[in-house]
Design a protein around this motif. Structure first.
Motif, PDB file in Angstrom:
ATOM      1  N   ARG A 358       0.817  -1.215   0.000  1.00 40.82           N
ATOM      2  CA  ARG A 358       0.000   0.000   0.000  1.00 40.82           C
ATOM      3  C   ARG A 358       0.851   1.266   0.000  1.00 40.82           C
ATOM      4  O   ARG A 358       0.415   2.296  -0.509  1.00 40.82           O
ATOM      5  CB  ARG A 358      -0.935   0.002   1.214  1.00 40.82           C
ATOM      6  CG  ARG A 358      -1.998  -1.071   1.131  1.00 40.82           C
ATOM      7  CD  ARG A 358      -3.238  -0.702   1.909  1.00 40.82           C
ATOM      8  NE  ARG A 358      -4.237  -1.763   1.824  1.00 40.82           N
ATOM      9  CZ  ARG A 358      -5.508  -1.626   2.172  1.00 40.82           C
ATOM     10  NH1 ARG A 358      -5.954  -0.458   2.600  1.00 40.82           N
ATOM     11  NH2 ARG A 358      -6.351  -2.638   2.065  1.00 40.82           N
ATOM     12  N   MET A 409      -0.106   0.491   7.222  1.00 44.32           N
ATOM     13  CA  MET A 409      -1.305  -0.057   7.846  1.00 44.32           C
ATOM     14  C   MET A 409      -1.177  -0.125   9.361  1.00 44.32           C
ATOM     15  O   MET A 409      -1.883  -0.897  10.022  1.00 44.32           O
ATOM     16  CB  MET A 409      -1.592  -1.447   7.278  1.00 44.32           C
ATOM     17  CG  MET A 409      -1.835  -1.457   5.773  1.00 44.32           C
ATOM     18  SD  MET A 409      -3.201  -0.371   5.282  1.00 44.32           S
ATOM     19  CE  MET A 409      -4.588  -1.221   6.012  1.00 44.32           C
ATOM     20  N   GLN A 454       3.160   8.792  -5.450  1.00 41.92           N
ATOM     21  CA  GLN A 454       1.843   8.784  -6.075  1.00 41.92           C
ATOM     22  C   GLN A 454       1.812   9.260  -7.518  1.00 41.92           C
ATOM     23  O   GLN A 454       0.816   9.041  -8.214  1.00 41.92           O
ATOM     24  CB  GLN A 454       0.890   9.641  -5.224  1.00 41.92           C
ATOM     25  CG  GLN A 454       0.705   9.076  -3.823  1.00 41.92           C
ATOM     26  CD  GLN A 454      -0.031  10.024  -2.895  1.00 41.92           C
ATOM     27  OE1 GLN A 454      -0.571  11.045  -3.329  1.00 41.92           O
ATOM     28  NE2 GLN A 454      -0.052   9.709  -1.610  1.00 41.92           N
ATOM     29  N   ASN A 464      -5.339   2.740  -7.470  1.00 44.70           N
ATOM     30  CA  ASN A 464      -6.372   1.849  -6.920  1.00 44.70           C
ATOM     31  C   ASN A 464      -5.776   0.528  -6.455  1.00 44.70           C
ATOM     32  O   ASN A 464      -6.224  -0.049  -5.457  1.00 44.70           O
ATOM     33  CB  ASN A 464      -7.464   1.594  -7.961  1.00 44.70           C
ATOM     34  CG  ASN A 464      -8.383   2.784  -8.147  1.00 44.70           C
ATOM     35  OD1 ASN A 464      -8.461   3.652  -7.284  1.00 44.70           O
ATOM     36  ND2 ASN A 464      -9.069   2.836  -9.282  1.00 44.70           N
ATOM     37  N   ARG A 466      -2.826   0.085  -5.136  1.00 44.20           N
ATOM     38  CA  ARG A 466      -2.193   0.314  -3.831  1.00 44.20           C
ATOM     39  C   ARG A 466      -3.237   0.469  -2.730  1.00 44.20           C
ATOM     40  O   ARG A 466      -3.057  -0.027  -1.623  1.00 44.20           O
ATOM     41  CB  ARG A 466      -1.302   1.563  -3.892  1.00 44.20           C
ATOM     42  CG  ARG A 466      -0.063   1.416  -4.746  1.00 44.20           C
ATOM     43  CD  ARG A 466       0.906   2.575  -4.517  1.00 44.20           C
ATOM     44  NE  ARG A 466       0.299   3.861  -4.817  1.00 44.20           N
ATOM     45  CZ  ARG A 466       0.292   4.437  -6.020  1.00 44.20           C
ATOM     46  NH1 ARG A 466       0.859   3.834  -7.048  1.00 44.20           N
ATOM     47  NH2 ARG A 466      -0.275   5.616  -6.194  1.00 44.20           N
ATOM     48  N   SER A 467      -4.315   1.153  -3.041  1.00 47.65           N
ATOM     49  CA  SER A 467      -5.305   1.445  -1.996  1.00 47.65           C
ATOM     50  C   SER A 467      -6.102   0.222  -1.582  1.00 47.65           C
ATOM     51  O   SER A 467      -6.619   0.162  -0.467  1.00 47.65           O
ATOM     52  CB  SER A 467      -6.257   2.550  -2.475  1.00 47.65           C
ATOM     53  OG  SER A 467      -7.069   2.095  -3.546  1.00 47.65           O
ATOM     54  N   THR A 469      -4.996  -3.211  -1.970  1.00 48.56           N
ATOM     55  CA  THR A 469      -4.270  -4.468  -1.848  1.00 48.56           C
ATOM     56  C   THR A 469      -4.358  -5.072  -0.447  1.00 48.56           C
ATOM     57  O   THR A 469      -4.396  -4.360   0.558  1.00 48.56           O
ATOM     58  CB  THR A 469      -2.800  -4.277  -2.244  1.00 48.56           C
ATOM     59  OG1 THR A 469      -2.139  -5.538  -2.238  1.00 48.56           O
ATOM     60  CG2 THR A 469      -2.079  -3.350  -1.280  1.00 48.56           C
ATOM     61  N   SER A 470      -4.388  -6.379  -0.431  1.00 56.50           N
ATOM     62  CA  SER A 470      -4.386  -7.092   0.843  1.00 56.50           C
ATOM     63  C   SER A 470      -2.957  -7.182   1.369  1.00 56.50           C
ATOM     64  O   SER A 470      -2.004  -6.728   0.734  1.00 56.50           O
ATOM     65  CB  SER A 470      -4.982  -8.493   0.656  1.00 56.50           C
ATOM     66  OG  SER A 470      -4.153  -9.308  -0.166  1.00 56.50           O
ATOM     67  N   SER A 471      -2.792  -7.785   2.520  1.00 58.64           N
ATOM     68  CA  SER A 471      -1.469  -7.894   3.137  1.00 58.64           C
ATOM     69  C   SER A 471      -0.578  -8.846   2.352  1.00 58.64           C
ATOM     70  O   SER A 471      -1.054  -9.662   1.556  1.00 58.64           O
ATOM     71  CB  SER A 471      -1.602  -8.404   4.577  1.00 58.64           C
ATOM     72  OG  SER A 471      -2.044  -9.757   4.569  1.00 58.64           O
ATOM     73  N   SER A 478      -4.869  -7.214  -5.234  1.00 61.87           N
ATOM     74  CA  SER A 478      -5.595  -5.955  -5.368  1.00 61.87           C
ATOM     75  C   SER A 478      -7.043  -6.155  -5.775  1.00 61.87           C
ATOM     76  O   SER A 478      -7.739  -5.181  -6.028  1.00 61.87           O
ATOM     77  CB  SER A 478      -4.905  -5.067  -6.403  1.00 61.87           C
ATOM     78  OG  SER A 478      -4.919  -5.684  -7.681  1.00 61.87           O
TER      79      SER A 478
END
Length: 484
Positions: A358, A409, A454, A464, A466-467, A469-471, A478
């Protein structure tokens, strides 16, 4: 590199778009390098009702040895050779079509596809532009067409089960494969509805013997490994030792015994013969009763910083346990600058944070290997701790990577301050900041400005990804929803 991880998801989406035309009876999936095969598999499984065969291209022929290549890179990092010498070494190392010859992510991909039974047997490591490679590719296409007509090849979604993915994981440990697959294999499995996590990697690694030594775990390359007996030898050893599932379906029939044979081109026709009974070189390939190590060399690292993974198969015994102060960085370029200023001549744990999916797309921090290796060679105890990635060829420096939760996170890696004493024990898997528990719990996560991540060089297109995505431990996917 900040777009590299998500290129896998772009490939998965592109595969799905191609298949979405609803006009295909089957598919040939042609992929080799790091993100291509996982992306193809994720896309293929999103249309799991279609049969398919994965068709590799094979590795390039051997060039300059990997150890010599690494030595030149290290000399360049020290300023002892110039760019001309570096360029000559790189051109001699990567000199023809095919995968790189070291055992990184690309060649680990090919191994796993064999272990999952979606290649023709022993198709992985045949050179491009050879008669045998051409014959294997043509045979794969014909075999798929015949299998569709006769109903003898199952759709991929039916063929690949939990045991298929566990076989891939077993192969990863038996061969000392890439740490990148602690994400990619998880993501591929989730696309099939199978849940893997790092506890599974850790537990399977503890019981699977290491049967090959290929750079960075040794001096040989994948061509030497193939010549010594290759994957058919490894698969037979694992089956005979009861360490591989045989009750699985493959593109050539039921069971993994099909994959203990290697192809030959006899009078223009393909013929598969049993792998040799003995290894051609015990320094490269061994039998299961005489392994290089009783375990697969991958560890789960955990403690008050979070969870990460380490590949210890290439780390010397005396370098696996470190207790030293942290030096905290927010970018690998900061590490290189500190090294060039002579500020890292000490025992320390190099903490590089805000490198997760992320934060900036999780680039591979491959530029860190030469300077940290130099410091280790100078006698300093050095380790790396990061929420980013190291290459599939991460080597002699102990590195706990993919730390999760990542810094952005709220992960505890963002609580670490320069000077904190860290216990880094890759033997037991302990990874802790040695600080009073109450003080640690009260300490705040340090936030940094990430605006530079960015824009520019396509970063905008991946906002999108990056925003959403899971761990890392859940595959850094994503797609969201059921996949995340």
């Amino acid at each position: 590199m900040e777009l590299s991880l998500f290129s896998r998801d772009v490939i998965a989406m592109s595969t799905a778009i191609g298949l979405s035309h609803q006009m295909f009876d089957g598919s040939l999936f042609m992929g080799v390098c790091d993100k291509i095969v996982p992306g193809l598999m994720i896309g293929a499984l999103s249309f799991g009702h279609i049969p398919g065969i994965f068709v590799p291209a094979g590795p390039m022929s051997s060039g300059i040895g990997n150890k010599e290549k690494a030595r030149t890179r290290q000399l360049f990092a020290e300023g002892k050779v110039g760019r001309d010498a570096l360029l000559e070494s790189e051109m001699g190392s990567y000199h023809s079509p095919g995968t790189c010859t070291f055992y990184g992510t690309a060649n680990s991909n090919q191994m796993m596809m064999e272990m999952m039974g979606v290649h023709l047997p022993a198709a992985a490591f045949v050179h491009p532009y050879t008669d045998l490679r051409e014959a294997l590719t043509r045979y794969a296409a014909g075999h798929l067409a015949r299998g569709i007509k006769n109903g003898t090849i199952k759709p991929l979604g039916e063929m690949l089960t939990e045991k298929s993915f566990i076989n891939a994981l077993i192969g990863l440990m038996a061969t000392g494969g890439s740490t990148n697959h602690t994400m990619h294999l998880v993501a591929m499995a989730r696309a099939a509805g199978v849940i893997l996590n790092w506890d599974d990697f850790d537990e399977i690694s503890s019981i699977i013997p290491l049967l090959i030594r290929v750079y960075p775990n040794g001096k040989a390359d994948v061509n030497h490994f193939t010549a010594a007996g290759g994957l058919p030898f490894v698969i037979r050893e694992l089956l005979d030792a009861g360490l591989l599932h045989d009750d699985v379906d493959t593109v050539v029939g039921h069971g993994m015994r099909h994959y203990t044979k290697e192809p030959f081109l006899i009078d223009g026709k393909l013929e598969w013969r049993e792998a040799p009974e003995t290894s051609g070189n015990d320094d490269i390939l061994r039998k299961a009763d005489n392994p290089f190590s009783p375990d697969g060399g991958l560890r789960l690292m955990k403690g008050n910083i979070g969870r990460g993974v380490i590949k210890v198969s290439a780390v010397r015994e005396g370098c696996r346990i470190i207790e030293a102060p942290a030096i905290v960085f927010n970018d690998q370029r900061e590490v290189l600058a500190a090294f060039e200023r002579g500020e890292l001549e000490r025992d320390f744990v190099c903490v590089v944070r805000y490198q997760g999916p992320r934060a900036n797309g999780m680039p591979e921090l491959h530029k860190l290997t030469p300077p940290l290796g130099i410091l280790q060679d100078r006698g300093f105890k050095v380790a790396l701790l990061t929420d980013g990635r190291m290459s599939g060829a991460s080597g002699k420096v102990p590195a706990s990577i993919h730390m999760t939760p990542e810094a952005l996170m709220g992960g505890n890696i963002a609580k670490i301050r320069t000077g904190d004493l860290i216990r880094f024990d890759s033997v037991t898997g302990e990874l802790n900041v040695l600080i009073n528990e109450a003080e640690w719990n009260a300490r705040k996560v340090e936030r940094i400005d990430l605006s530079a991540n960015q824009q520019g060089c396509g970063r905008e297109l991946f906002a999108n990804f990056r925003s959403m995505t899971s761990s890392a431990e859940t595959g850094a996917m994503s797609f969201g929803g059921e996949f995340a």
